[in-house]
Scaffold this active site. Structure first.
Site, PDB file in Angstrom:
ATOM      1  N   LYS A 120       0.831  -1.208   0.000  1.00  0.00           N
ATOM      2  CA  LYS A 120       0.000   0.000   0.000  1.00  0.00           C
ATOM      3  C   LYS A 120       0.866   1.260   0.000  1.00  0.00           C
ATOM      4  O   LYS A 120       0.640   2.179  -0.776  1.00  0.00           O
ATOM      5  CB  LYS A 120      -0.931  -0.005   1.220  1.00  0.00           C
ATOM      6  CG  LYS A 120      -2.083   0.966   1.053  1.00  0.00           C
ATOM      7  CD  LYS A 120      -2.890   1.074   2.317  1.00  0.00           C
ATOM      8  CE  LYS A 120      -2.188   2.008   3.265  1.00  0.00           C
ATOM      9  NZ  LYS A 120      -2.854   2.230   4.527  1.00  0.00           N
ATOM     10  N   ASP A 138      -6.809   1.286   0.764  1.00  0.00           N
ATOM     11  CA  ASP A 138      -6.836   1.365   2.225  1.00  0.00           C
ATOM     12  C   ASP A 138      -8.250   1.032   2.688  1.00  0.00           C
ATOM     13  O   ASP A 138      -9.111   0.655   1.895  1.00  0.00           O
ATOM     14  CB  ASP A 138      -6.381   2.745   2.710  1.00  0.00           C
ATOM     15  CG  ASP A 138      -7.403   3.832   2.394  1.00  0.00           C
ATOM     16  OD1 ASP A 138      -8.354   3.552   1.619  1.00  0.00           O
ATOM     17  OD2 ASP A 138      -7.280   4.945   2.918  1.00  0.00           O
TER      18      ASP A 138
END
Ligand code: SF4
Length: 229
Positions: A120, A138
């Site tokens: 991420k 997310d």
């Protein structure tokens, strides 16, 4: 969800916010990398408060190494998990200096090899610092993608792959910012603000939240504010 709906959703996001970006404050790829690393399980507001003091003193890998671990900790002590994060920042800075000439690498492989940097974080840096069409999924993006049915999936990897496949090309660079902001401020976790959502008519979520009693239709409200009603 069909492609026409997705196109309309992202068109509306772009009209409402033509140049979306992260709420983390940064001026260089390195500042962004460290801010994202610090932001895991913490708020952007909290990270900004810390980096506003840290970056004027040290905003390069060498400067942070020179600062030392204890001094670094004193700047980020208000952020959750700061002990672990400080250790990761120091180790990351050492690798950047020793292996990358003090620069943030532009490849996913090299980014993910840095301590504390997962997929991420690498996606955020590749997208926001380097303009790559990546999708950093997310908690907000995961929720919005599933509720709306823009890109439903049981885990973040599936959602990421679907977004990369389904988001219209023209919108790919900015899509993750729009989805995060939408999830943070409108399609919030507990009670999404469906009555005040600019894509409510396109969203395929079945249990939309009705407007609380006494809430005016936002369009009526806008007309009233303009003295037209
Ligand atoms: S209508 Fe509700 S569930 Fe759908 S995107 Fe908007 S806030 Fe989220």
């Amino acid at each position: 969800m069909n492609p026409a709906k997705r196109l309309e959703i992202f068109t509306r996001f772009r009209t409402a916010n033509p140049k979306p970006t992260t709420e983390l404050e940064f001026t260089t790829p390195f500042e962004l990398l460290i801010a994202v690393l610090l932001s895991a399980q913490s708020t952007d507001v909290g990270v900004n408060k810390a980096t506003r003091k840290l970056y004027p003193v040290a905003n390069t890998p060498q400067a942070i190494l020179d600062l030392g671990l204890d001094e670094l900790k004193s700047y980020i002590a208000t952020i959750g998990l700061y002990n672990t994060k400080a250790a990761n920042v120091m180790a990351t800075c050492r690798i950047l200096v020793e292996q990358h000439g003090g620069e943030v690498p532009r490849s996913r492989e090299a980014l993910e090899a840095l301590p504390g940097v997962g997929r991420k974080t690498a996606n955020v840096v590749l997208n926001t610092a380097f303009g790559e069409p990546t999708m950093a999924v997310d908690t907000h993006i995961f929720r919005v993608s599933n509720r709306t049915k823009i890109a439903p999936g049981k885990n973040v990897d599936i959602v990421e792959q679907k977004l990369l496949k389904f988001v219209p090309k023209d919108f790919m660079i900015d899509a993750h910012h729009w989805l995060i902001l939408h999830g943070r401020y409108t399609c919030v976790a507990r009670k999404p603000k469906c009555w005040n959502c600019l894509i409510a008519d396109l969203c395929e979520f079945k249990d939309k939240t009705p407007a609380p009693p006494g809430t005016l239709d936002p369009k009526v409200e806008a007309l009233e504010a303009a003295g037209l009603k």
